[in-house]
Design a protein around this motif. Structure first.
Motif, short mmCIF file in Angstrom:
data_model
loop_
_atom_site.label_atom_id
_atom_site.label_comp_id
_atom_site.label_asym_id
_atom_site.label_seq_id
_atom_site.Cartn_x
_atom_site.Cartn_y
_atom_site.Cartn_z
N THR A 20 113.18 73.81 19.45
CA THR A 20 112.50 74.64 20.03
C THR A 20 111.18 74.70 19.77
N GLY A 21 110.22 74.64 20.99
CA GLY A 21 108.71 74.44 20.91
C GLY A 21 108.00 75.85 20.69
N TYR A 22 108.30 76.39 19.24
CA TYR A 22 107.67 77.66 19.09
C TYR A 22 106.30 77.31 18.67
N ASN A 23 105.32 78.25 18.45
CA ASN A 23 104.07 77.99 17.86
C ASN A 23 104.04 78.10 16.45
N ILE A 24 103.01 77.64 15.84
CA ILE A 24 102.79 77.64 14.29
C ILE A 24 101.22 78.45 14.23
N ARG A 25 101.16 79.01 13.20
CA ARG A 25 100.07 79.82 12.96
C ARG A 25 99.39 79.38 11.44
N PRO A 26 99.05 78.41 11.30
CA PRO A 26 98.55 78.20 9.62
C PRO A 26 97.58 79.14 9.16
N VAL A 27 97.61 79.23 7.96
CA VAL A 27 96.61 80.19 7.18
C VAL A 27 96.33 79.65 5.86
N ILE A 87 94.61 89.29 11.32
CA ILE A 87 95.12 87.90 11.73
C ILE A 87 95.47 88.24 13.22
N PHE A 88 94.86 87.44 14.27
CA PHE A 88 95.32 87.40 15.56
C PHE A 88 96.28 86.40 15.99
N MET A 89 97.52 86.82 16.57
CA MET A 89 98.51 85.83 16.84
C MET A 89 98.80 85.67 18.37
N PRO A 90 98.16 84.60 18.99
CA PRO A 90 98.22 84.50 20.55
C PRO A 90 99.60 84.59 20.98
N TRP A 116 106.76 79.62 24.51
CA TRP A 116 107.49 78.61 23.83
C TRP A 116 108.01 77.58 24.80
N ARG A 117 108.41 76.45 24.28
CA ARG A 117 108.68 75.24 25.20
C ARG A 117 110.18 74.71 24.72
N VAL A 118 111.00 74.86 25.86
CA VAL A 118 112.22 74.10 25.62
C VAL A 118 112.13 72.70 26.46
N TYR A 168 106.58 82.27 16.93
CA TYR A 168 106.25 81.39 15.79
C TYR A 168 107.22 80.94 14.78
N TRP A 169 106.98 79.76 14.27
CA TRP A 169 108.16 79.37 13.39
C TRP A 169 107.34 79.63 11.91
#
Length: 112
Positions: A103-110, A46-49, A53-55, A67-68
């Motif tokens: 906090t604007g973290y990413n998500i990586r759905p699987v 799995i690749f995680m870019p 993040w965004r505040v 990532y959340w």
């Protein structure tokens, strides 16, 4: 947000399993920096870019992946577990404490 079907945001337990049973390497995929995790058990990856993040503004894009996970802190919907990795520095911080969901973290759905 629920995607439905077989999609999900990984749980804390799923991340621990991935982290404990994978090799990882920093790389670029299609020109995007991130970390690739490859299972020692079945060879899948799995690749995680490194999406930063965004505040208030987007920060650390291309340097950090944040990532959340879908696991809330006991009974708290405003706090969840998170992971953070620094690309090309081979450091992964597995946060054993929850972060504030605003906090604007990413998500990586699987998929299951």
């Amino acid at each position: 947000m629920k995607w439905g079907g077989e999609w999900q945001i990984p749980t804390k337990e799923q991340w621990e399993e991935l982290y404990d049973n994978s090799d990882y390497q920093s790389m670029k995929m299609n020109g995007i920096k991130g970390d690739k995790f490859t299972s020692k058990l079945n060879g899948k990856s799995i690749f995680m870019p490194a999406g930063g993040w965004r505040v208030d503004d987007l920060v650390n894009r291309g340097s950090y992946g944040s990532y959340w996970l879908s696991t809330n802190r006991t009974g708290e919907v405003t706090e969840a577990y998170e992971i953070l990795f620094e690309v090309f520095d081979h450091k992964i911080a597995w946060k054993n404490f929850p972060g504030i969901r605003s906090t604007g973290y990413n998500i990586r759905p699987v998929t299951k």
